[in-house]
Structures are given as structure tokens and as C-alpha cells.
Design an enzyme around this catalytic site. Structure first.
Site, PDB file in Angstrom:
ATOM      1  N   ASP A   1      45.551  45.451  43.890  1.00 29.06           N
ATOM      2  CA  ASP A   1      46.433  47.294  43.999  1.00 29.06           C
ATOM      3  C   ASP A   1      45.404  48.654  45.025  1.00 29.06           C
ATOM      4  O   ASP A   1      46.173  49.039  45.525  1.00 29.06           O
ATOM      5  CB  ASP A   1      46.885  48.572  42.791  1.00 29.06           C
TER       6      ASP A   1
ATOM      7  N   HIS B   1      48.854  48.926  34.658  1.00 33.10           N
ATOM      8  CA  HIS B   1      49.548  47.641  35.181  1.00 33.10           C
ATOM      9  C   HIS B   1      49.619  47.700  36.311  1.00 33.10           C
ATOM     10  O   HIS B   1      49.031  48.414  37.861  1.00 33.10           O
ATOM     11  CB  HIS B   1      50.249  46.856  34.190  1.00 33.10           C
TER      12      HIS B   1
ATOM     13  N   HIS C   1      39.518  46.564  36.289  1.00 34.41           N
ATOM     14  CA  HIS C   1      39.826  45.245  35.508  1.00 34.41           C
ATOM     15  C   HIS C   1      39.431  44.824  34.400  1.00 34.41           C
ATOM     16  O   HIS C   1      38.016  44.688  33.856  1.00 34.41           O
ATOM     17  CB  HIS C   1      40.386  44.450  37.013  1.00 34.41           C
TER      18      HIS C   1
HETATM   19  N1  CMC Z   1      37.914  54.804  37.119  1.00 32.94           N
HETATM   20  C1  CMC Z   1      36.204  55.927  36.949  1.00 32.94           C
HETATM   21  N2  CMC Z   1      36.429  55.313  35.022  1.00 32.94           N
HETATM   22  C2  CMC Z   1      37.128  53.821  34.869  1.00 32.94           C
HETATM   23  C3  CMC Z   1      37.895  53.107  35.360  1.00 32.94           C
HETATM   24  C4  CMC Z   1      38.881  53.698  36.741  1.00 32.94           C
HETATM   25  N3  CMC Z   1      39.115  52.688  37.230  1.00 32.94           N
HETATM   26  N4  CMC Z   1      38.092  52.019  35.375  1.00 32.94           N
HETATM   27  C5  CMC Z   1      37.355  52.086  33.404  1.00 32.94           C
HETATM   28  N5  CMC Z   1      36.840  52.999  33.750  1.00 32.94           N
HETATM   29  C6  CMC Z   1      36.039  53.366  32.652  1.00 32.94           C
HETATM   30  C7  CMC Z   1      36.359  53.530  31.746  1.00 32.94           C
HETATM   31  O1  CMC Z   1      36.834  54.884  31.120  1.00 32.94           O
HETATM   32  C8  CMC Z   1      35.331  53.304  30.659  1.00 32.94           C
HETATM   33  O2  CMC Z   1      33.945  54.462  30.925  1.00 32.94           O
HETATM   34  P1  CMC Z   1      33.535  53.745  28.758  1.00 32.94           P
HETATM   35  O3  CMC Z   1      32.778  52.050  28.345  1.00 32.94           O
HETATM   36  O4  CMC Z   1      31.867  54.970  29.657  1.00 32.94           O
HETATM   37  O5  CMC Z   1      34.479  54.501  27.928  1.00 32.94           O
HETATM   38  C9  CMC Z   1      34.999  51.154  30.997  1.00 32.94           C
HETATM   39  O6  CMC Z   1      34.593  52.176  32.831  1.00 32.94           O
HETATM   40  C10 CMC Z   1      35.722  49.839  30.884  1.00 32.94           C
HETATM   41  O7  CMC Z   1      37.320  50.915  30.976  1.00 32.94           O
HETATM   42  P2  CMC Z   1      38.107  49.942  29.594  1.00 32.94           P
HETATM   43  O8  CMC Z   1      39.369  51.702  30.206  1.00 32.94           O
HETATM   44  O9  CMC Z   1      37.574  49.965  28.504  1.00 32.94           O
HETATM   45  O10 CMC Z   1      39.132  49.300  30.523  1.00 32.94           O
HETATM   46  P3  CMC Z   1      39.934  47.986  30.294  1.00 32.94           P
HETATM   47  O11 CMC Z   1      40.025  46.768  30.624  1.00 32.94           O
HETATM   48  O12 CMC Z   1      40.586  49.003  28.598  1.00 32.94           O
HETATM   49  O13 CMC Z   1      40.588  48.864  31.434  1.00 32.94           O
HETATM   50  C11 CMC Z   1      42.189  49.062  33.007  1.00 32.94           C
HETATM   51  C12 CMC Z   1      40.807  48.225  32.083  1.00 32.94           C
HETATM   52  C13 CMC Z   1      42.489  48.198  34.497  1.00 32.94           C
HETATM   53  C14 CMC Z   1      43.038  49.362  32.297  1.00 32.94           C
HETATM   54  C15 CMC Z   1      41.261  50.119  33.774  1.00 32.94           C
HETATM   55  O14 CMC Z   1      39.902  49.755  34.322  1.00 32.94           O
HETATM   56  C16 CMC Z   1      42.177  50.881  34.803  1.00 32.94           C
HETATM   57  O15 CMC Z   1      42.516  51.894  33.657  1.00 32.94           O
HETATM   58  N6  CMC Z   1      42.356  51.583  36.228  1.00 32.94           N
HETATM   59  C17 CMC Z   1      42.411  51.743  36.892  1.00 32.94           C
HETATM   60  C18 CMC Z   1      43.712  51.546  37.075  1.00 32.94           C
HETATM   61  C19 CMC Z   1      44.638  50.287  38.021  1.00 32.94           C
HETATM   62  O16 CMC Z   1      44.305  49.969  38.948  1.00 32.94           O
HETATM   63  N7  CMC Z   1      44.995  49.444  37.508  1.00 32.94           N
HETATM   64  C20 CMC Z   1      45.688  48.313  38.006  1.00 32.94           C
HETATM   65  C21 CMC Z   1      44.822  47.230  37.462  1.00 32.94           C
HETATM   66  S1  CMC Z   1      44.992  45.325  38.198  1.00 32.94           S
HETATM   67  C22 CMC Z   1      46.261  45.552  38.349  1.00 32.94           C
HETATM   68  C23 CMC Z   1      46.950  44.244  37.199  1.00 32.94           C
HETATM   69  O17 CMC Z   1      46.578  43.615  36.923  1.00 32.94           O
HETATM   70  O18 CMC Z   1      48.177  44.508  37.324  1.00 32.94           O
END
Ligand code: CMC
Length: 424
Positions: free
Chosen positions: A360, A261, A302
Site C-alpha cells: 500500500d 487492511h 505487515h
Molecule cells: N508504524 C509504527 N509502528 C508500528 C507499525 C507502523 N506502521 N506497525 C506495527 N508497529 C509496531 C507496533 O506498535 C508493535 O510495537 P510493540 O511490539 O512495541 O507493541 C509492533 O510494531 C508489532 O505491531 P502489531 O500491531 O502487533 O502487528 P500486527 O501484525 O498486529 O499489525 C499491521 C500489522 C499491518 C496492522 C500494522 O503493521 C499496521 O497497522 N500498519 C499500518 C497500516 C498498514 O499499512 N496496513 C496495510 C497492511 S498491507 C495490506 C494488506 O495486506 O491488507
């Protein structure tokens, strides 16, 4: 309330269950599943991927198209034509202020910027190496101790006063967290400076340039609200028990801290430092794509945006302006960030999974160029997000609401008899 209905057929239950469907002004319709409890059923949605937990009129995100509206106004227009405090007013009261309303709001905020000595002593009691988010969280919770007995959360005016007080004090607390970590005395707010310029002044003791103050204001504004994200939902859930709003905001700060987050802005910079050089980017991109490696490219992806995060475009423009003014355009971190951005937009892994740079990704670089230490980045996010958190709390308390109480799919042991210690 609704003419539209959903019909659910479930094995073992005779007939169809009829559920009302409601439409908002924008966004997907919602199916009202509350009637399922009477049928002995719950819905199952870990991570709240498909759950609308409340009604709200504050912010709309169109994730597929990359749209962010506050009270209907696009974030790009607010960033270009408004300022942070005006956006705070908009979030809290629902409309843009006229000139007199804006001036009155600003003077109320300015009058509340100083914090009590007891809070200053609390900040000083922390270890100098403590993470600033732990200090900010505790100091905000401590404000609950100062504003509790006299605060009636059912009173609209009291809620607005608490909101203004929080918006006013958060930059002061964040600057105190920083100065304490550096072993420096706290700086009292400067009445001649506006919200963002005063924050930078309380950090460094110097009046910032116009570009730096404007960039800081844009950073606060871009973080001001983001609908029902993890920290805002925490503030709502916590507030739904009738708790003190300062305590509810402290819970939001705790939630924001995590790297998935708000902690992502800090994680982006740490990641860029770890990569160290453009020549190693491919290696890290390969790690991010490797399913067996937990590494993720911080600042990408995201839950809601499956397109460019509209805040990141504005943040990037601001970042370029600040770097140009400072003559820092050749910053190696920026060079790495630019290469990563190209990869994200072209590499099939990122394209297919719709992983775009989020807010971010650029905010970390911008904050660094403003001379803000990395450990303080998430406190800046918290300062910016405070009007959003408190507006959601205020909105919830302005209407009838129920305490938040999710249910579960129980997978534990079935009933069994206690075994005495000597028999185990
Ligand atoms: N790098 C590599 N792979 C990724 C990333 C990433 N940053 N983000 C998502 N994926 C892949 C993930 O492994 C999954 O792959 P698969 O479908 O093969 O299992 C797919 O993309 C979908 O990801 P998810 O984890 O199911 O998506 P989510 O909606 O649960 O998570 C997230 C969203 C923001 C937590 C995630 O994209 C992440 O960890 N990003 C990096 C951290 C980050 O930048 N966070 C800030 C978010 S914006 C600020 C805010 O609003 O708080």
C-alpha cells in the site's frame, strides 16, 4: 493421515493429550487441535496469529523471506510475464491457461462487464459525498438479488459463472462509484480495450496510454490474492454458512475497507498530505515510535511479512515508470515517500520490529499518478482482490466444509437472577 504427533500436558488432566501434526507442501506444520473439545478445552488465539483455519492450494506466503507464490508461481514472474486476467484464471482453476483457454476466459469476462440498470439506479441513489467503498459494498450485495434463485452453489459450473461475473463487473462498479461522486454519466465498457485499459476508459472516457494501462493491470494483478487475510477469511466464514457468493464478497469488501487492511493505501496518501513537506518527516516518525501516540506510519509493517513485501518492489518499479512517463519525478509526495522508505530501512525501531514498506505504500502513489482520486483507492484494491476472494470461496465449496464457528474465553458475569426494574 499423519505420523507426526504433538503431546500436550495440562495441569489437572491426567496423562498426555496426543494431537496429530500435518505438513503442507510449504510453510510451518500445523497441530490439529480439534480433539481438544472432547477434553473440555479450547485453544486461544485472538487475531488468529497462530491459527490455520483451512487447507488451501491457492497462495503461499513465506513471510520471513518475503515470498509470495500463486499456485506455485512467484508474484514477480507473474507481474513481469503474465497479466491480471491470466492470473485470475490461474487462481480460479489452478493452472495457467493455454492460448485457447485464455481467449475463451477473456471473452467470457468481456461479455459480463455491463451491469443491470437496477444496479446503476442504486449507485445513483447514494449521496454524492458517500464513500465509494460503501457504494461498492452495497452494489455488490445488490448483485445477490439479481443472481440468487438461479444459482446453485453446489454446482461447479454455477460457481465458476459467479466468479467470472464478479471479476467482470467489479471494474464497472468501481468506475460507476467514481463517476457518480463527480456527478458524471456512466460510461459503458469498450469492447476494443482489455481489462485494465477498459477500466481507465470507464473512469475518464479516454483511452489510456500503454504505460498507464499496463501499470493499472499490474496494480490489479499484485492485489489478486493474499492467502487467508482478514477480508478473504471473512469471505470464507461468510460463505461457510452457504450464503450467496455476491453477499459473501460484499462482506469481504466491508472488511477490506478498514485502514489496517485495504484502506491503508488511502491512509498513506492522507498521511503524506498531512505531513506536507519532507522537513516534517522526522516529527511524524517520532510520533510513530512514541508508544503513547496512536499514530502509525501507514504503509509500513505487515502481519505476515517480516521482510520486504515482494509486491512492493514490483509496485515501486511500476510507479517509477509511470512517473517518468508523466514527467512527475519531482512530485513532492514521492520525495516524502522516498525519505520515509530510507528511514524504515535504517531506523532501529523499524529494523528491530521488521516493519518494511508494504504494497500500500507504493500503490497509493502509483494510483495518484494515474489520476485516480484517493477515496477510490480501496475500491481498486477490492477490484484487484475479487479473483482471490472468489477463488477461495470456490475452493472451500469444492470440498467438504463446516460452517465457521469460533469459540471464546468467557469473562462475563456468572449466572445470576434477574432484578425487577423497581428493585434496581
Ligand atoms: N508504524 C509504527 N509502528 C508500528 C507499525 C507502523 N506502521 N506497525 C506495527 N508497529 C509496531 C507496533 O506498535 C508493535 O510495537 P510493540 O511490539 O512495541 O507493541 C509492533 O510494531 C508489532 O505491531 P502489531 O500491531 O502487533 O502487528 P500486527 O501484525 O498486529 O499489525 C499491521 C500489522 C499491518 C496492522 C500494522 O503493521 C499496521 O497497522 N500498519 C499500518 C497500516 C498498514 O499499512 N496496513 C496495510 C497492511 S498491507 C495490506 C494488506 O495486506 O491488507
Amino acid at each position: 493421515m499423519s505420523d507426526k504427533k504433538a503431546h500436550l500436558e495440562i495441569d489437572g488432566i491426567e496423562g498426555k493429550i496426543e494431537l496429530p501434526v500435518y505438513s503442507g507442501t510449504l510453510g510451518p506444520d500445523v497441530v490439529d487441535v480439534r480433539g481438544l473439545t472432547a477434553k473440555g478445552l479450547f485453544t486461544y488465539d485472538p487475531g488468529f496469529v497462530s491459527t490455520a483455519a483451512c487447507e488451501s492450494s491457492i497462495t503461499f506466503i513465506g513471510g520471513a523471506k518475503g515470498i509470495l507464490l500463486h499456485r506455485g508461481y512467484p508474484i514477480e514472474q507473474l507481474a513481469e510475464q503474465s497479466d491480471h486476467l491470466e492470473t485470475c484464471y490461474l487462481l480460479l482453476f489452478g493452472e495457467l491457461p493455454n492460448k485457447a483457454e485464455k481467449e475463451a476466459f477473456i471473452s467470457k469476462v468481456n461479455a459480463q462487464r455491463t451491469v443491470d440498470n437496477s444496479i446503476a439506479s442504486l449507485v445513483k441513489s447514494f449521496d454524492r459525498g458517500a464513500h465509494p467503498m460503501s457504494i461498492l459494498c452495497s452494489a455488490t450485495a445488490a448483485l445477490a438479488g439479481l443472481y440468487h434463485k438461479s444459482l446453485d452453489i453446489t454446482n461447479n459450473e454455477h460457481r465458476v459463472e459467479a466468479a467470472i461475473n464478479l471479476i467482470a463487473k467489479m471494474p464497472t462498479l468501481t468506475a460507476m462509484c467514481y463517476r457518480h461522486s463527480q456527478g458524471m454519466d456512466f460510461i459503458t465498457p469498450n469492447d476494443d480495450l482489455d481489462y485494465a485499459a477498459n477500466f481507465l476508459y470507464m473512469m475518464s472516457g479516454k483511452t489510456p496510454s500503454k504505460t498507464a494501462a499496463h501499470a493499472m493491470d499490474v496494480v490489479f494483478l499484485l492485489h489478486a490474492d493474499h492467502e487467508q487475510n482478514a477480508s478473504t477469511s471473512t469471505v470464507r466464514l461468510s460463505g461457510s454458512s452457504g450464503t450467496n457468493p455476491y453477499a459473501a464478497i460484499a462482506a469481504g469488501i466491508a472488511t477490506l475497507w478498514g485502514p489496517s487492511h485495504g484502506g491503508a493505501n488511502e491512509a498513506v496518501l492522507n498521511m503524506l498530505n498531512e505531513i506536507g513537506d519532507v522537513s516534517r518527516i522526522d516529527e511524524y516518525v517520532a510520533k510513530a515510535k512514541d508508544k503513547s501516540d496512536p499514530f502509525r506510519l501507514m504503509g509500513f509493517g505487515h502481519r505476515v511479512y517480516k521482510n520486504f513485501d515482494p509486491r512492493s518492489r514490483v509496485m515501486k518499479k511500476c510507479c517509477d515508470e509511470v512517473l517518468a512517463e508523466l514527467g512527475n519525478n519531482n512530485d513532492p509526495l514521492l520525495a516524502m515517500a522516498k525519505k520515509l522508505e530510507v528511514i524504515a530501512l535504517e531506523d532501529s525501531y523499524f529494523v528491530e520490529k521488521k516493519l518494511y514498506p508494504n504494497v500500500d505504500f507504493y500503490s497509493g502513489i502509483l494510483l495518484k499518478s494515474l489520476g485516480i482520486p484517493v477515496e477510490l483507492f480501496t475500491c481498486i484494491f477490492a477490484t484487484g482482490r475479487t479473483p482471490g476472494w472468489i477463488s477461495h470461496w470456490h475452493e472451500m465449496l469444492s470440498e467438504p466444509y463446516k460452517i465457521g464457528r469460533p469459540r471464546q474465553l468467557y469473562k462475563g458475569a456468572v449466572k445470576r437472577d434477574f432484578v425487577k426494574l423497581e428493585d434496581r
